[in-house]
Design a protein around this motif. Structure first.
Motif, PDB file in Angstrom:
ATOM      1  N   MET A  87      22.436 -42.018 -10.759  1.00  0.00           N
ATOM      2  CA  MET A  87      23.074 -42.427 -12.005  1.00  0.00           C
ATOM      3  C   MET A  87      22.049 -42.546 -13.132  1.00  0.00           C
ATOM      4  O   MET A  87      22.359 -42.291 -14.293  1.00  0.00           O
ATOM      5  CB  MET A  87      23.826 -43.752 -11.825  1.00  0.00           C
ATOM      6  N   ILE A 147      21.688 -39.005 -14.342  1.00  0.00           N
ATOM      7  CA  ILE A 147      22.872 -38.533 -15.079  1.00  0.00           C
ATOM      8  C   ILE A 147      22.954 -39.223 -16.435  1.00  0.00           C
ATOM      9  O   ILE A 147      23.103 -38.569 -17.475  1.00  0.00           O
ATOM     10  CB  ILE A 147      24.139 -38.758 -14.222  1.00  0.00           C
ATOM     11  N   LEU A 155      25.427 -32.747  -3.488  1.00  0.00           N
ATOM     12  CA  LEU A 155      26.113 -32.491  -2.222  1.00  0.00           C
ATOM     13  C   LEU A 155      25.700 -31.168  -1.573  1.00  0.00           C
ATOM     14  O   LEU A 155      25.821 -31.007  -0.360  1.00  0.00           O
ATOM     15  CB  LEU A 155      27.643 -32.527  -2.404  1.00  0.00           C
ATOM     16  N   SER A 175      21.323 -36.903  -7.033  1.00  0.00           N
ATOM     17  CA  SER A 175      21.117 -38.204  -6.423  1.00  0.00           C
ATOM     18  C   SER A 175      20.246 -37.896  -5.210  1.00  0.00           C
ATOM     19  O   SER A 175      20.745 -37.412  -4.191  1.00  0.00           O
ATOM     20  CB  SER A 175      22.444 -38.820  -6.005  1.00  0.00           C
TER      21      SER A 175
HETATM   22  C1  LIG Z   1      25.816 -40.675  -5.075  1.00  0.00           C
HETATM   23  C2  LIG Z   1      26.048 -39.686  -6.156  1.00  0.00           C
HETATM   24  C3  LIG Z   1      25.609 -39.925  -7.467  1.00  0.00           C
HETATM   25  C4  LIG Z   1      24.947 -41.230  -7.874  1.00  0.00           C
HETATM   26  O1  LIG Z   1      23.717 -41.380  -7.272  1.00  0.00           O
HETATM   27  P1  LIG Z   1      23.013 -42.802  -7.031  1.00  0.00           P
HETATM   28  O2  LIG Z   1      21.721 -42.413  -6.418  1.00  0.00           O
HETATM   29  O3  LIG Z   1      23.917 -43.595  -6.159  1.00  0.00           O
HETATM   30  O4  LIG Z   1      22.852 -43.439  -8.382  1.00  0.00           O
HETATM   31  C5  LIG Z   1      25.810 -38.930  -8.404  1.00  0.00           C
HETATM   32  N1  LIG Z   1      26.428 -37.777  -8.095  1.00  0.00           N
HETATM   33  C6  LIG Z   1      26.878 -37.530  -6.839  1.00  0.00           C
HETATM   34  C7  LIG Z   1      27.545 -36.227  -6.561  1.00  0.00           C
HETATM   35  C8  LIG Z   1      26.697 -38.466  -5.831  1.00  0.00           C
HETATM   36  O5  LIG Z   1      27.166 -38.216  -4.594  1.00  0.00           O
END
Ligand SMILES: *Cc1c(COP(=O)(O)O)cnc(C)c1O
Length: 392
Positions: free
Chosen positions: A84, A87, A184, A203
């Motif tokens: 996050m 992002i 992912l 992430s």
């Molecule tokens: C988990 C996740 C995030 C956020 O990541 P964090 O490390 O929890 O802040 C953003 N995008 C995707 C696709 C995620 O699976």
């Protein structure tokens, strides 16, 4: 060199003339000392000078940034405290009031929340598109204030894979900066920069670190000028990666290709077996024939559909809850991408406040279970799933 080789030989800066450690040194220091005022002043000028203060740069963090840039085929990277952080950092650095964003409808909840907040409080306009249709993007991007396209390689929990080649090429043509969340897929399954993306965000909490022991994030840039433009904003934001978190992430990366192959093989086998059960009404996995993204997934993902799958139980909300409490090998936990299998059931956890109508509006079936398939033996996982289904 192939990705498997690049992942093992992580970037490590020279340490000492003639010998150096095989593992990247953990430089757990907030600041760095100088003997000359001029050298200190010079080091403060940009992102790539000598180390001054660890919010601006740190040797362990820089090794991670260079390794991630190498894996994604980017010119450079910035590591963050979480996905996050990456992002929010990228969106805040690239957008200003009045700008327009085009985003895929099925987005990670946190990303959706940031975009909604930017729209409500900062006068940024967000248009949501399916992600399956390049013309839909072109129509949305016709407005001259369109600045960003936001996509995810594999969306969660639908397993949607957007029409990345067409959308990214169209963004290039129209001068819209594209940002792809590749958490992912990881660079093992897809490298969006090679398909024309401008920025990849991660992430690193998920597959890159892979062991459920660290939070982290990163942004990788196709063009180094963009990284240098974003960097001062991220120094202001302060969501920088901690050296130990970067070190743990570097500890995970050499086994990423091996782990990813195991996640993909396990998820594909379980998806097929689940689809054959009469008490499972739907399975969402992009590598499964019949999934709406099957054709594009086979084209843009290299060798597997990832480790995340979701399925719908005929027994609805009650059956979903019984399943996540009935598994013994898999654990009931949020997150994904670690070596251990995790399950969750939105209708009795993250979305429990929603009644049947509200759940339907959010596109979440009451019996929807999400599973992040780990690297355990697939027969043990299948036995666990079967006993939890039969018990529920
Ligand atoms: C988990 C996740 C995030 C956020 O990541 P964090 O490390 O929890 O802040 C953003 N995008 C995707 C696709 C995620 O699976």
């Amino acid at each position: 060199m192939e990705l498997d080789t690049r992942a093992v030989h992580v970037i490590n800066e020279p340490f000492q003339e003639g010998s150096w450690p095989l593992s990247v040194p953990l430089v757990q220091s907030s600041a760095f000392a100088f003997s000359s005022a001029d050298e200190l002043a010079e080091a403060m000028a940009g992102p790539d000078g000598r180390y001054v203060y660890s919010r601006r740069g740190n040797p362990t963090v820089r090794a991670l940034e260079q390794t991630l840039a190498g894996l994604e085929g980017g010119a450079g990277a910035i590591a963050f405290a979480s996905g996050m952080g990456a992002i929010s950092g990228v969106l805040l650095a690239l957008l200003k009031p009045g700008d327009r964003v085009v985003a895929q409808r099925c987005l990670y909840g946190g990303t959706y929340a940031v975009l909604s907040d930017l729209a409500a409080r900062y006068g940024i306009h967000v248009t949501y598109i399916s992600g399956d249709d390049t013309e839909e993007f072109e129509a949305a991007a016709r407005h001259p204030a369109t600045r960003l396209l936001v996509l995810e390689t594999i969306a969660n929990p639908t397993g949607q894979v957007p029409e990345l080649p067409g959308l990214l090429a169209a963004a290039r043509r129209t001068g819209v900066t594209s940002v792809v969340d590749n958490s992912l897929a990881s660079p093992v399954l897809c490298r969006p920069l090679e398909l024309g993306a401008d920025v990849v965000v991660h992430s690193t909490t998920k597959y890159l670190s892979g062991h459920s022991d660290v939070l982290g994030g990163a942004a990788v840039f196709a063009d180094d000028a963009l990284r240098r433009a974003v960097w001062p904003r991220t120094v202001e934001l302060g969501a920088c990666a901690d050296p130990f978190a970067a070190w743990l992430t570097l500890r995970g990366i050499p086994t990423l290709p091996l782990r990813m192959r195991a996640h993909c093989a396990g998820a594909a086998a379980l998806a097929e077996r689940l689809a054959a059960r009469p008490d499972v009404t739907a399975v969402h996995y992009p590598w499964l024939a019949g999934h709406p993204s099957y054709a594009i997934a086979r084209k843009v993902l290299a060798g597997g559909g990832g480790g995340l799958l979701s399925f719908e139980l005929a027994g609805g909300r009650e059956a979903g809850r019984a399943f996540i409490e009935g598994v013994r090998v898999a654990k009931l936990a949020l997150s994904l991408g670690g070596v251990e299998s995790l399950v969750t059931h939105p209708a009795s956890t993250s979305h429990r406040e929603l009644d049947a109508e509200a759940l339907a509006a959010a596109g979440i079936a009451p019996g929807l279970v999400r599973m992040s398939v780990g690297i355990e033996d697939v027969e043990d996982l299948w036995a666990d799933i079967q006993q939890a289904l039969d018990w529920g």
